[in-house]
Design a protein around this motif. Sequence first.
Motif, short mmCIF file in Angstrom:
data_model
loop_
_atom_site.label_atom_id
_atom_site.label_comp_id
_atom_site.label_asym_id
_atom_site.label_seq_id
_atom_site.Cartn_x
_atom_site.Cartn_y
_atom_site.Cartn_z
N GLN A 210 6.94 17.74 -13.60
CA GLN A 210 8.03 16.88 -13.14
C GLN A 210 9.21 17.73 -12.66
OE1 GLN A 210 9.07 13.14 -14.33
NE2 GLN A 210 7.41 12.77 -15.78
N ASN B 164 13.01 10.04 -16.06
CA ASN B 164 11.72 10.10 -16.76
C ASN B 164 11.72 9.12 -17.94
OD1 ASN B 164 9.28 10.91 -17.91
ND2 ASN B 164 9.79 13.07 -17.96
N GLN C 40 4.59 7.68 -9.78
CA GLN C 40 3.84 7.82 -11.04
C GLN C 40 2.54 7.03 -10.97
OE1 GLN C 40 4.09 9.82 -13.35
NE2 GLN C 40 6.14 10.10 -14.21
N GLN D 247 7.99 17.80 -18.44
CA GLN D 247 9.30 18.11 -17.86
C GLN D 247 9.99 19.11 -18.78
OE1 GLN D 247 12.08 14.86 -17.24
NE2 GLN D 247 13.19 15.99 -15.68
#
Length: 824
Positions: free
Chosen positions: A653, A568, A773, A555
């Motif tokens: 992400q 996250n 995920q 990310q």
Amino acid sequence: MSGKKSAAPKPDMTVKQFKETVIKHLRSTLGTYEEKASKQAWNQAIAASVNEFIFDGVSRTRKTHAGKDARAVHYLSLEFLMGRLMSNNLQNLGLYELADKAMKELGFELADILEEEPDMALGNGGLGRLAACFIDSMATLALPAIGYGIHYEHGLFRQEFFKGRQVERPDQWREFGSPWEICRPESEQVVKLYGYVETVYENGGSHKVWHPGRTMRAIPWDIPIVGYGGHNVNVLRLWESRADKFFDWDVFNSGGYVDAYTESVQAETVSKVLYPNDETDAGKELRLIQQYFFSAASIADVMRRFRNAHGNDFSKFTALNALQLNDTHPAIAIPELMRVLVDEEGISWAEAWKMTRETFSYTNHTLLPEALEKWPLRMIQHVLPRHMEIIFEINARFLKDEVETKWPGNDGIKRKLSIIEEANGQMVRMGNLSVVGSHAVNGVAQIHSDLVKKDLFPEMNELWPGKFLNVTNGITPRRWMKACNPRLSTLIEKHVDADWPRYLEKLTALKPLADDSKFQKEYMAVKHANKEDFVKVIKELTDVDVSADAIFDVQIKRLHEYKRQHLNLLYIMALYRRLLINPDYDMHPRVFIFGAKAAPGYYLAKEIIFAINKVAEKVNNDPRIKDKIKVVFLPNYRVSLAEKLIPAADVSQQISLAGKEASGTGNMKLALNGAITLGTLDGANIEIAEEAGEENVVIFGMDVDEVVETREQGYNPGHYYQNNEELKAVLDWLDSDFFTPGEPGLLSAVKHNLVDHDPYMVLADYQSYSDAQSKIDALYRDKKAWARAAIINTASLAKFNSDRSIQDYADTIWNLKPIKAAAK
């Protein structure tokens, strides 16, 4: 296959000649010799050699455009996140392989020499990187164009971490100068500030005269922008602020040694740093002055060139000039052009307004209300008194002639559309000014453009049908694959025409290979080699040991609540908790990699960085979880670091709350290089899913309509906190001293923001995100399925070429035609 001939540039010199040129510059330009020269000296000598091609290209391009009296676009942007230019310039000129061989023969690796170049850190994130891609594409497409911005001395800031917290340090990117820029003092401009406005009555009429209280000089520095193939070289012109009067001898001689420099210091502050902290009135005023400074200097430069060619005949002005506002930062350029046309050129208001509207267009980059700039009316009145008068006049005529005509007697709509906001002290709405003063307004992804029309400016869209357009963002494949991922580029060129960096649609030829087991192995071998390289970078920057066999889950973007780095973080904590409860928990090892800077005055963003770093410290040093999770926050995320990380990424992400991310371009870079998008239905994620196929991305969370519905029903984050046992447990961890031994509550700010407010609905999307995920984990373990999805992503991203974006602008907004520079 398109059947187009190769557009790949071909150098017209040999390795021997390149070596001789570099050595010549090492000796005659830098005054050193081979045995003594440092890597930095070799870097400068290569740059000087490359500049022989570049500056010749600048001359030929400018001469061609002047000779054709060409229509040009002037791209006004407060940010240009250029990164390093050496590799990009070598690639675009077709000299990279030749330079690589030459340096090997001289006993060096070109890659090592390139590391000596500092990033040209003239931006913060996506806005500035997009502008850099766009000016690359303008040059590649042979469009007459010039970029305008500020020659920041320090750029944004260099990020360090101290005990887990972000610390800002000056980013002195040009401490020792830059070989790529050239000062153009002959094009200096004078910028006015403060003072008062006088109405002068003469010859039966009246006109306005602005008497400034202060002036400063705008000194232009030109950075050549090399198009792919090297045929066309446009210019990025950056303005440096200097005092109008350098030094006060009388004050100095009377003992005021420091005071003698005061005016110089005040003036130079304007181009000192990108985005000064605007928590104070002084900081706000400096930002306003920055925006006016570069806008006014740029308008003056456009007028200078026009007058040189056409004198005082302004009948061709709109036919020859397009001015693009990259966000609202340069919106003050609209009243500035009106001031110049009306006050200085004596053009009637009606004609000047017609010219201004036909000249300007505006790109909207955000739906966030706080990002649509508003300035206190009193501040503009103080700093730019004539411009405030002009804004009042623009607004009065707009409300009377257009809004009243469309909605007679509707004061509610007038209040909403007015450029002046009356509530909470009078404010000037720069978004409204940008829309009113432009002939075209575009969003940067289809969903974003739809929301601009539907939610942000619905009445404006009704007032001017056809003014609002979409131009989906793009990235340049020259930098974001060919230059940054040479292994993958080499593999691709075994199967695709060599001109794919210019015609990205040729990558579709890879689609039939997505199920070919041999190609899958070759493709994933490239990815693994890139990951092995990045393992060393992680170790060097953070001293954390990670394995290239783990999933690299990435990310990388500006740290902001709406981008939801804390979502996250919650999942990382949940995984860690699962492993502590069950050390045999079945998961593929994963490395979570963050790269982000928080604005210096953005408290919660800095608290999120601190929380990630403290969790990383605990997780990375806990032997109980057997290295199944590692968390890495890379310090000082920037373009050159992205160029190393993106080719190594497995997961991209893109997890903003639906409806908040205008487009994103990191999502495009990562997908092009074979990372699987884990994202919401937001920004360009939607279009990436359409192009690559929904089976080759992993989508989660609420869509825009569901977000609106949830909010309208009265969103209660506490409900999710109380009813999800795992979520409650990890949030409660933040109140304890589990990650901050002996100091409970150090991470509480993140928890309480989420449980008490949660403006970006992190908790509402948490379970869906966690499930997504799990899909990523399962897909990665199916090696063939993962490889296929990664290959399809690389093969499907042609739409997101910035060349296509710029062609859309040229065709639908700028009415701009290519003009190829004359040959040598």
